[in-house]
Design a protein around this motif. Structure first.
Motif, short mmCIF file in Angstrom:
data_model
loop_
_atom_site.label_atom_id
_atom_site.label_comp_id
_atom_site.label_asym_id
_atom_site.label_seq_id
_atom_site.Cartn_x
_atom_site.Cartn_y
_atom_site.Cartn_z
N GLY A 1 0.81 -1.21 0.00
CA GLY A 1 0.00 0.00 0.00
C GLY A 1 0.84 1.26 0.00
N VAL A 2 1.92 1.27 0.82
CA VAL A 2 2.82 2.42 0.87
C VAL A 2 3.50 2.61 -0.48
CG1 VAL A 2 4.95 3.31 1.91
CG2 VAL A 2 3.21 2.25 3.35
N ALA B 1 2.41 1.67 -3.42
CA ALA B 1 1.43 2.15 -4.39
C ALA B 1 1.16 3.64 -4.21
CB ALA B 1 0.13 1.35 -4.25
N LEU B 2 1.07 4.09 -2.96
CA LEU B 2 0.84 5.51 -2.69
C LEU B 2 2.01 6.35 -3.20
CD1 LEU B 2 -0.79 7.77 -1.33
CD2 LEU B 2 0.42 7.24 0.80
N LEU B 3 3.22 5.90 -2.94
CA LEU B 3 4.40 6.63 -3.42
C LEU B 3 4.43 6.68 -4.94
CD1 LEU B 3 7.11 5.24 -0.95
CD2 LEU B 3 6.33 7.62 -1.11
N LEU C 1 1.98 6.84 -6.94
CA LEU C 1 0.96 7.74 -7.47
C LEU C 1 1.30 9.22 -7.26
CD1 LEU C 1 -2.28 5.88 -6.33
CD2 LEU C 1 -1.42 6.10 -8.68
N LEU C 2 2.16 9.51 -6.27
CA LEU C 2 2.41 10.91 -5.92
C LEU C 2 2.92 11.77 -7.09
CD1 LEU C 2 3.89 10.64 -2.30
CD2 LEU C 2 1.65 11.51 -2.99
N ALA D 1 0.13 12.68 -9.45
CA ALA D 1 -1.11 13.14 -8.83
C ALA D 1 -1.15 14.64 -8.64
CB ALA D 1 -1.31 12.44 -7.49
#
Length: 587
Positions: free
Chosen positions: A5-6, A8-10, A12-13, A16
């Motif tokens: 999850g971490v 994936a978030l990184l 997308l940054l 985004a």
């Protein structure tokens, strides 16, 4: 799942619409976290304090910058050269630095950190204090990584892969050996671990991580000068690790993030507050460090972990070793065979003779007691037999081989294992992991296999053996408990299980019944009799006379470092000399 999850978030940054400023900040946090990861290994896990990691960052940065600008070498190749140079320098420094202890070790790291910094600052071909300009941007399969957004992915892929590799390493045979360094060398060496070799290994691994960070830094900044590699930056890296949680991998990221963000904000706010320019943030960091060391010595990560625990289930090792193959066992001596021959051993500390020409033997399948009043020299004799202390005179022969003068790890390799008068364990590890440490010499997987998770079959075999030994002493139900939570009695039993995990031919127990309740002593006696029935020989130091007399085949009594008498329990009990030694004589 959390890591995914971490990640994936990184990922997308950058796409985004996050402002460029925050992408740049995250890039620096990733670079700093890679260095802090090395300090987690070196300082948090191994207990070796270093202020010089910034110098290794500089080695990586300068090597890549120089080769790529002066000789046109691809940045993807310069990292290989940088790593070779860094490892060579780290090995040379480790050979000197790691032989020091106490406050001399961190002072030495300051000394070589300053030396490397001023060496880089005064090299003509490195541009002296002006450094090297025009460092080329990296390319990845034709894609330019010149922008901060494109470089973001490279930095964070390396940072997360490094974190996963360190986590895998710590959860392995090698990792348990590394964690044993912090508890002192005596127990680790008794398990067959070369503590000096592992100190060098951790030192080199931390240098490699710093070098990789420097390589990334050079091609991110596109220029290199000595300022980011000064001793002050080395202190800052250590501060990041301590603030985040120096004993935890993810603490490196928390610390790097907090320090970078606070530093930028304080550099703006504090000059306005004090009405002048200056590095006021250093004052704040100093105060914060004192507060953290006082009130949160484990750093901030435990608080993050506790908070996350409200939503995430507690992690427990999956018991996947039920069908694992058994570990190999050493050849056992035949019943009655001469196993240990202690020949006039002597130990002097200056003018004090602690052990004075003591001799006795042990045959396979015997339980031998070594007793005497406090200060009689029993534990010193234990330490002479197991190689913890060097002999002043005499010799020790084990299974026909002279072992007097050998290091304790070499004696352990030959099949002798022991417990300690004062329990030696790793409190932050589980009972199961502590016992599995005893199987170190029965396993072989190294650093690369651990990091790549290629050691799982061997790990399952180790944990199956550790569980078996815990079951033998009645502690199977506590195997997932943190060892630091154990009372004294169970801790002593765990230490016996760890010694049994080495598959010894001779087991030396130093006051194993101390702190045990009556029923626990009875259970321990049953276990030791069962071990004897299986052919294991035991040398026992104990103050509980009922325990010794009902268990041993023969007893050697010591007084003031000398051998007073040797005989069966009945003969020892009937001896006036023994009564006089314990109770005194009438005048």
């Amino acid at each position: 799942m959390v890591l995914a999850g971490v990640a994936a978030l990184l990922a997308l940054l950058p796409i985004a619409g996050v402002p460029e400023f925050w992408i740049t900040q995250l890039n620096y946090i990733g670079l700093f976290a890679i260095v802090a990861l090395g300090l987690v290994l070196l300082t948090g896990v191994s207990g070796l304090t270093s202020f010089g990691q910034a110098a290794f960052v500089g080695l990586g940065a300068y090597t890549s910058a120089y080769l790529s600008t002066a000789h046109g070498v691809s940045p993807w190749l310069t990292i290989l050269v940088a790593l070779v140079i860094t490892v060579a320098v780290a090995l040379a420094l480790a050979s000197i630095t790691l032989r020091m202890s106490g406050h001399y070790l961190p002072l030495a790291t300051i000394a070589w950190g300053l030396s490397l910094y001023y060496t880089m600052s005064n090299m003509e071909f490195l541009g002296k204090y002006d450094g090297i300009l025009g460092v080329p941007a990296m390319e990845f399969f034709g894609i330019s990584l010149a922008s901060g957004r494109s470089y973001f992915y490279l930095i964070w892929v390396v940072a997360l892969l490094a974190a996963v590799a360190v986590i895998h390493l710590l959860d392995s045979r090698t990792g348990r050996a590394i964690r044993a360094l912090k508890g002192g060398v005596t127990m680790a060496e008794a398990m067959g671990i070369s503590t000096y070799s592992y100190k060098v290994l951790v030192f080199v691994l931390a240098a490699i991580l710093a070098c990789v960070s420097g390589w990334l830094f050079a091609h991110f900044q596109r220029t290199v000068n000595p300022s980011p590699f000064a001793i002050s930056k080395g202190i800052e890296y250590l501060f990041m690790a301590v603030l985040g949680g120096v004993g935890n991998v993810w603490g490196a990221f928390v610390g790097a993030g907090l320090v970078k963000l606070l530093e930028d904000q304080l550099q703006v706010l504090l000059p306005k507050l004090f009405g002048g320019s200056g590095n006021y943030e250093i004052i704040v960091f100093g105060i914060v460090l004192v507060v953290v060391l006082k009130y949160a010595p484990q750093g901030l990560w435990p608080f993050v972990e506790k908070l996350a625990g409200r939503w995430l289930p507690a992690q427990r090792r999956v018991r996947d070793w039920a069908d694992a193959a058994a570990l190999e066992e050493r050849s056992k001596p035949t019943p009655g065979e001469l196993l240990l021959d202690v020949q006039a051993v002597r130990k002097q500390f200056g003018g004090l003779v602690a052990v004075n020409d003591v001799s006795f033997t042990i045959r396979a399948g015997e339980i031998i007691g070594l007793i005497g009043p406090n200060g009689a020299g029993k534990s010193t004799t234990f330490n002479l037999i197991t190689g913890v202390l060097p002999l002043t005179a005499g010799n020790v022969t084990f299974r026909g081989e002279k072992v007097g003068g050998l290091a304790s790890r070499e004696i352990a390799r030959r099949g002798m294992s022991r417990t300690f008068q004062h329990v030696k364990m790793l409190p932050e590890m589980t009972v199961l992991e502590n016992v599995a440490l005893g199987g170190y010499l029965r396993s072989h997987a190294g650093v690369v296999k651990a990091m790549l998770r290629l050691d799982r079959d061997e790990e399952r075999r180790l944990f199956k053996e550790a569980e078996r030994q815990l079951e033998r002493i009645g502690m199977k139900d506590q195997m997932h408990e943190l060892a630091g939570n154990l009372a004294l009695g169970p801790a002593r039993l765990m230490e016996i299980a760890r010694a049994l995990c080495t598959d010894p031919a001779l087991l030396l127990l130093d006051e194993p019944a101390a702190g045990l309740r009556h029923k626990e002593k009875q259970a321990l006696s049953t276990v030791l009799r069962q071990l004897k029935a299986e052919g294991l020989s035991i040398l026992l130091v104990e103050h509980d006379m009922d325990f010794v007399m009902n268990l041993t085949d023969r007893i050697t009594v010591m007084e003031f470092g000398t051998k007073l008498i040797e005989g069966t329990p009945e003969e020892v009990q009937a001896s006036p000399a023994v009564r006089a030694a314990y109770l005194g004589t009438e005048h």
